[in-house]
Design an enzyme around this catalytic site. Sequence first.
Site, mmCIF file in Angstrom:
data_model
loop_
_atom_site.group_PDB
_atom_site.id
_atom_site.type_symbol
_atom_site.label_atom_id
_atom_site.label_comp_id
_atom_site.label_asym_id
_atom_site.label_seq_id
_atom_site.Cartn_x
_atom_site.Cartn_y
_atom_site.Cartn_z
ATOM 1 N N LYS A 68 11.452 -14.022 19.126
ATOM 2 C CA LYS A 68 11.881 -14.127 17.727
ATOM 3 C C LYS A 68 11.093 -13.251 16.749
ATOM 4 C CE LYS A 68 14.156 -18.628 17.380
ATOM 5 N NZ LYS A 68 14.279 -19.837 16.550
ATOM 6 N N ASP A 104 18.716 -20.551 11.081
ATOM 7 C CA ASP A 104 18.117 -21.884 11.257
ATOM 8 C C ASP A 104 18.149 -22.728 9.975
ATOM 9 O OD1 ASP A 104 17.544 -21.664 13.963
ATOM 10 O OD2 ASP A 104 15.587 -20.747 13.612
#
Length: 274
Positions: A68, A104
Amino acid sequence: MSDTIRAAVIGHPIKHSKSPIIHGHWIAQYGLNGSYEAIDIAPEDLPARIAQLAADGYAGFNVTIPHKEAIFKLCDEVDEKARLIGAVNTVKIEHGKLYGTNTDAFGFIENIKQDAPGFHFARGPAVVIGAGGAARAVVYGLLQEGVPHITITNRTRDKAEAIAAMAPGKISVVDWADRNGALKNAALVVNTTALGMTGKDPLDLSLGFAPDDALVTDIVYVPLITDLLRQAKIKQLQYVTGIGMLLHQARPAFHLWFGVMPQVDDALREKVLA
Ligand code: ATR
């Protein structure tokens, strides 16, 4: 085959990812000519394998542990959201260029909106437990929704202070030792740590001081009803489980690649929890 829109999730390891189930469900549900696969990429191979995905005509991919942060530097452009959250979890490939974003925060907020439709984020302060990567996305989402104040409590205070710098004056930090008392005026309590997950340490937090109208949510979804949510249940507080965050964060990514904004329905929930 050439018309098939291809997407994937990349990680290392990747075999436990639920993303192929989620995207596969929607590809079938909306009758699309698409595919979504899990691809294991070791960290040292990341630049070359990403370039290959672009060369192979992939529409994009999701990014999970441990890539990420590394993917950030490999993107041609990263949007403001991903920059503020500090991680890219979704990449769209267009004309060979990589555009990074983060879904997210959207997933976190939409999960609450779907499961607790009567909850208003502007109603009162939120308390965020933890200050890792997930906390940054949660705080970003809460600020977007107009939460009046956020309190962060984290074992390592410096990490909470770093997140508080996202919105000076709007976010305060409370010592980990004082976490239970921090819940006194909370309208929303969020666990953003992995504590309480099967195989991890328990989350040592008491909801004793939480007001009767507080909403409690956990990003952990294995088990679905964590100890924190069980406490909420016993105290008759409203709560939202973590599974919806995983499902809802997938929606904007699916939309970017396949052009359809999918919905989270019971059939999908059952499939992912099975
Ligand atoms: P992420 O992948 O989300 O960045 P992380 O960096 O592992 O996850 O952090 C997860 C969170 O869980 C952090 O807030 C971490 O606290 P620290 O910042 O002090 O490391 C918290 N955490 C992990 N184990 C913990 C424990 N045993 N007690 C309290 N907090 C813990």
